[in-house]
Structure formats: C-alpha cells, structure tokens
Design an enzyme around this catalytic site. Structure first.
Site, mmCIF file in Angstrom:
data_model
loop_
_atom_site.group_PDB
_atom_site.id
_atom_site.type_symbol
_atom_site.label_atom_id
_atom_site.label_comp_id
_atom_site.label_asym_id
_atom_site.label_seq_id
_atom_site.Cartn_x
_atom_site.Cartn_y
_atom_site.Cartn_z
ATOM 1 N N TYR A 1 -11.983 5.550 -8.760
ATOM 2 C CA TYR A 1 -11.313 5.915 -7.735
ATOM 3 C C TYR A 1 -11.163 7.663 -7.674
ATOM 4 O O TYR A 1 -10.450 8.002 -6.681
ATOM 5 C CB TYR A 1 -9.852 5.476 -7.444
ATOM 6 C CG TYR A 1 -9.762 3.864 -7.567
ATOM 7 C CD1 TYR A 1 -10.457 3.148 -6.570
ATOM 8 C CD2 TYR A 1 -8.897 3.133 -8.421
ATOM 9 C CE1 TYR A 1 -10.343 1.919 -6.489
ATOM 10 C CE2 TYR A 1 -8.836 1.671 -8.316
ATOM 11 C CZ TYR A 1 -9.460 1.154 -7.289
ATOM 12 O OH TYR A 1 -9.328 -0.336 -6.843
ATOM 13 N N ARG B 1 -9.471 3.815 -13.593
ATOM 14 C CA ARG B 1 -9.120 4.625 -12.187
ATOM 15 C C ARG B 1 -9.659 5.805 -12.069
ATOM 16 O O ARG B 1 -10.171 6.286 -10.983
ATOM 17 C CB ARG B 1 -7.508 4.502 -12.103
ATOM 18 C CG ARG B 1 -6.957 2.885 -12.047
ATOM 19 C CD ARG B 1 -5.745 3.032 -11.646
ATOM 20 N NE ARG B 1 -5.318 3.389 -10.028
ATOM 21 C CZ ARG B 1 -4.828 4.457 -9.803
ATOM 22 N NH1 ARG B 1 -4.845 5.441 -10.400
ATOM 23 N NH2 ARG B 1 -4.840 4.694 -8.329
ATOM 24 N N TYR C 1 -3.036 -1.329 -12.422
ATOM 25 C CA TYR C 1 -4.486 -1.394 -12.546
ATOM 26 C C TYR C 1 -5.122 -0.600 -13.884
ATOM 27 O O TYR C 1 -5.946 0.118 -13.700
ATOM 28 C CB TYR C 1 -5.073 -0.655 -11.011
ATOM 29 C CG TYR C 1 -4.788 -1.446 -9.966
ATOM 30 C CD1 TYR C 1 -5.003 -2.807 -9.769
ATOM 31 C CD2 TYR C 1 -3.624 -0.986 -9.188
ATOM 32 C CE1 TYR C 1 -4.480 -3.476 -8.663
ATOM 33 C CE2 TYR C 1 -3.143 -1.797 -7.885
ATOM 34 C CZ TYR C 1 -3.682 -2.994 -7.806
ATOM 35 O OH TYR C 1 -3.185 -3.797 -6.534
ATOM 36 N N CYS D 1 -19.644 5.430 -24.082
ATOM 37 C CA CYS D 1 -21.026 5.778 -23.768
ATOM 38 C C CYS D 1 -21.136 6.162 -22.522
ATOM 39 O O CYS D 1 -22.184 5.403 -22.056
ATOM 40 C CB CYS D 1 -21.801 5.049 -24.845
ATOM 41 S SG CYS D 1 -23.892 5.976 -24.858
ATOM 42 N N GLU D 2 -20.504 6.496 -21.808
ATOM 43 C CA GLU D 2 -20.779 7.069 -20.423
ATOM 44 C C GLU D 2 -19.629 8.285 -20.125
ATOM 45 O O GLU D 2 -19.153 8.681 -21.144
ATOM 46 C CB GLU D 2 -19.922 5.876 -19.411
ATOM 47 C CG GLU D 2 -20.484 4.531 -19.611
ATOM 48 C CD GLU D 2 -21.900 4.227 -18.850
ATOM 49 O OE1 GLU D 2 -22.135 5.069 -18.016
ATOM 50 O OE2 GLU D 2 -22.648 3.279 -19.007
ATOM 51 N N GLU E 1 3.958 -7.105 -0.110
ATOM 52 C CA GLU E 1 3.225 -7.370 -1.244
ATOM 53 C C GLU E 1 3.127 -6.378 -2.169
ATOM 54 O O GLU E 1 1.960 -5.924 -2.180
ATOM 55 C CB GLU E 1 2.065 -8.086 -1.034
ATOM 56 C CG GLU E 1 2.014 -9.430 -0.171
ATOM 57 C CD GLU E 1 0.882 -9.786 0.402
ATOM 58 O OE1 GLU E 1 -0.421 -8.923 0.433
ATOM 59 O OE2 GLU E 1 0.684 -10.817 1.265
ATOM 60 N N PRO E 2 4.115 -5.506 -2.754
ATOM 61 C CA PRO E 2 3.810 -4.427 -3.529
ATOM 62 C C PRO E 2 3.505 -4.943 -4.730
ATOM 63 O O PRO E 2 3.951 -5.701 -5.380
ATOM 64 C CB PRO E 2 5.395 -3.586 -3.484
ATOM 65 C CG PRO E 2 6.287 -5.143 -3.448
ATOM 66 C CD PRO E 2 5.455 -6.089 -2.652
ATOM 67 N N GLY E 3 2.510 -3.896 -5.136
ATOM 68 C CA GLY E 3 1.996 -4.000 -6.840
ATOM 69 C C GLY E 3 2.068 -2.810 -7.332
ATOM 70 O O GLY E 3 2.941 -2.216 -8.117
ATOM 71 N N GLY F 1 0.733 -1.096 -0.105
ATOM 72 C CA GLY F 1 0.000 0.159 -0.078
ATOM 73 C C GLY F 1 0.740 1.065 -0.004
ATOM 74 O O GLY F 1 0.314 2.255 0.169
#
Length: 411
Positions: free
Chosen positions: A311, A307, A365, A337-338, A268-270, A227
């Site tokens: 987010y 994202r 992501y 179409c959003e 656990e880095p992503g 995180g």
C-alpha cells in the site's frame, strides 16, 4: 509508548525486556489502546442504538476478538473460517455478520446453517438465495454507492469499477428479485473503503442508503461499514469521530422518524480499533553503506508486515536501543529476497547492529497478512492487559512449516 530513564515502555511494560523474553520479531498489542478507541466510537453516538461489528480481518487473534467481545462488540467476518473463529471466540451467531465476496454458494449455505447474519453483494447470489430460502432466512444487502473514499487504490471499495457490492443503480432490479422470491431484507450495508478522512463521505453515502431504504419494509439496521482514518504520522489528520457522531447521529434520528420506527446503526471498524494498539519489534542484523544509501537491515520483512510494499504505507519507527543517539538517515529493509523496504530515507537515532526498532501502528493488517515466504516462520504475539504482558501466539519454528506437508514417495 513512553520514554523514561532511556527505556521505552508500553502501558508500563518495558519493550526491550519483552524482546529479551520472547525474542524478535515480536508483535505487541495494547489492550488499553483498543478499549480507548472502542469507547471513543461508542461515546460519539450517545443517542443512537449503535452496534459495533469488529472487522476481524484486521487482526484475527482470538484474544483480540475475546477482548472486544467483552467490551460489547459484535463481529464482521468475510470468510467462513472467520465465522468459525468468531464462534470459537465466544460470539453468538446473532452477533456475527458474514459479508463474503466471490465465494461459492456452498460457503453461504454453511454460514446460514451456523445461524449468522448474511450480507449479500451480488444479484445472482441474491436470486439463488431467494430460490433456496425465500423469507425463511433474512438477509442484508451490500450496496455500492459509487462514492469515492480516500487513500490507496487498493483500499477503495465504493467506486464504479469495484468488485464489491450491488450497484445503487441496480436497485430496481434488486426490488424485483426480492419481491419475486419473497426475500426478507433486514439490513442495508455499504463500505466505501479505508482511510476516509472526510465525514462527508459517510454522510453522502448514508443519504443514498436512506433514500432507497424506504423501498424495504422490514429493515432493522443500516450498516455504514467503516474506513475511519487513523494517524500514521505525528502530524496526521484523522477522521473526526466526534463530529461524525454529531452530524450522522442527528441525521440517522431524522431518517428513523421518516421510516416510521427506530433502527440500529451498525459500524464495522477494524483498523480504527486495533491499528494504533500494535507495535512490531525487530532487531537490526546489519548496517550496510552503499555508494548512495545507508541500509539498516532487520530480522523481518514483507512476510511479517507487507503494508509498506503493498500500500506504500508509512509506519513511524523508533530506535528503542539508542533513544538519544545522533539522528541519521537510513533506509530500513528486510531480510526477504525481494525489495522489501519498510522505509526510505528515514531519520532515526543512530542504528547499530543489535539495536531494536519499533514499527508503530501495526496492530491492523500486520500479522493477519503475514506469510511464510522464503520459508520464514511468523512472529510471536504479546498482549499487554491490566499491567501484564501475556504471550497470545507462539513463535513459529521451521518445523511448523512441515506440519501439513506429505512425502509423495511414502506409502
């Protein structure tokens, strides 16, 4: 990215040339950036038996996974499909941690059969696991420490209402289940969320794990998740990994001495490893002025990078085609179409039809959360490594959308 002679490049590769060769939209990743972030984390904990488990949900391209495996990383997985991808990428089962949430017990049984490390975050599942395996298969326990991280509500996983983990207040019950079923607990795990800026969040949560660890006599490792906050803006404050290494590394050493033997420290880095490595290149389809806004409409949308919509995430943007143009204000929007707005009122060098825009920090992501919404194909991916650009995923075509469809009226 570097600007020289009015041309932007990444690790020596001209980005507009990549669009000419592979088309747009296009994800481009820097192997050098990934290696730099990996080494930063390793060097921050020099006196610790550190084990990095790359959270492959951030970017599950096999080439990214293989790159990290060569550096010495293990793998953090959250689905049985990610487990299979990890094995296919060359990871040993012992290097893979499987941390599912709300999956069927059959999926956990399959993971046991594959020989990976099992992380359990549910007392009912733990009890079932004990009935089936007792001490034959060791487990890790995911604990919810009820420590609030920062960032958007969608990326906080350590609060009291989170679906993730076993509440730290249920440890007495956990101990009864472990004892009654002769379960061998070899690891304790937590993950409080993403975009954690304050190292104190890690140390406070770690202290809670250290306090309960004494109850488990067979521990081999403590897993503090990840995180770490990365920079999305030029002036962003990020997690001070080096300071975290000093404080937490020393505290972990004291804990190991109190426990009676040395243990492994897992992270656990992503996003920390791959976010800054990625750039999404898109081409401008239209420049549309309304009574209140100038829109730059591009050949991508929330189907390729969700994202900003999901987010409220900020992604810095650069006009690669007009680096010295007059600065103007645009809302950059997609072709879905959003209301798929990548950026509101963003200052960019003047954008013209055909200009290529770069969206920064999209290595995590981005593609992994992409979809075929509006029946749009997904982009190609390119990895820049050792001064060369390699295509690591073909661009989808409309025919790929038919691959798994069947005609109901056919015999």
């Amino acid at each position: 990215m570097e600007l020289e002679n009015d041309r932007y490049s990444l690790d020596g590769i001209d980005l507009l040339d990549l669009v000419d060769e592979y088309g747009s939209p296009l994800y481009v990743y820097s192997a050098k950036s990934i290696a730099r972030q990996y080494q930063r984390l390793v060097q921050a904990f020099p006196l610790t038996d550190l084990h990095i488990k790359y959270a492959c949900k951030a970017n599950s391209n096999l080439n990214i996974m293989k790159l990290l495996r060569k550096m010495g990383s293990g793998l953090d997985t959250v689905s049985i499909q990610e487990v299979h991808l990890g094995l296919h990428a060359g990871f040993q089962a012992s290097e893979i941690l499987f941390t599912p949430n709300c999956v069927s017990f059959e999926e956990i049984e399959e993971a046991v059969g594959l020989g990976v490390n099992i992380n359990i975050d549910n007392i009912a599942i733990l009890e079932h696991f004990g009935h089936e395996y007792q001490d034959q298969v060791p487990v890790c326990l995911r604990i919810n420490p009820h420590v609030l991280a920062g960032g958007h509500a969608h990326i906080q996983t350590g609060h009291i209402d989170s679906k993730f983990g076993i509440s730290i207040h249920q440890i007495r019950h956990v101990m009864r289940v472990v004892k009654a079923n002769h379960i061998r607990v070899e690891g304790l795990h937590m993950h409080t969320g993403s975009d954690i800026l304050d190292p104190d969040v890690f140390t406070r949560a770690a202290e809670l794990l250290f306090d309960i660890a004494i109850e488990f006599e067979h521990l081999r490792y403590i897993d503090l998740g990840s995180g770490f906050k990365v920079a999305y803006r030029a002036d962003d404050v990020t997690t001070d990994i080096e300071q975290l290494g000093k404080v937490l590394g020393n505290r972990f050493k004291v804990f190991c001495e109190a426990y009676g033997r040395d243990m492994q420290l897992w992270f656990e880095p992503g996003k920390f490893l791959v976010s800054e490595a990625g750039i999404l290149l898109v081409k401008t389809n239209v420049v549309k002025q309304t009574v209140s806004t100038v829109f730059a409409g591009v050949d991508s949308g929330q189907n390729h990078l969700i994202r900003p919509m999901f987010y409220d995430a900020y992604h810095h943007m650069t006009n690669l085609s007009n680096p010295k143009g007059v600065q103007r204000i645009y809302s950059v929007v997609g072709y879905i179409c959003e209301t798929d707005t990548f950026a509101y009122d963003r200052k960019l060098s003047e954008v013209r039809v055909g200009d290529v825009l770069a969206m920064h920090n999209t290595g995590a992501y981005g593609f992994s959360m992409s979809s075929n919404y509006n029946s749009r194909p997904r982009p190609a991916e390119v990895l820049i490594e050792d001064g060369k650009a390699r295509l690591i995923r073909k661009r989808e075509t409309w025919k790929d959308l038919l691959t798994h469809q069947l005609y109901a009226d056919q015999d």
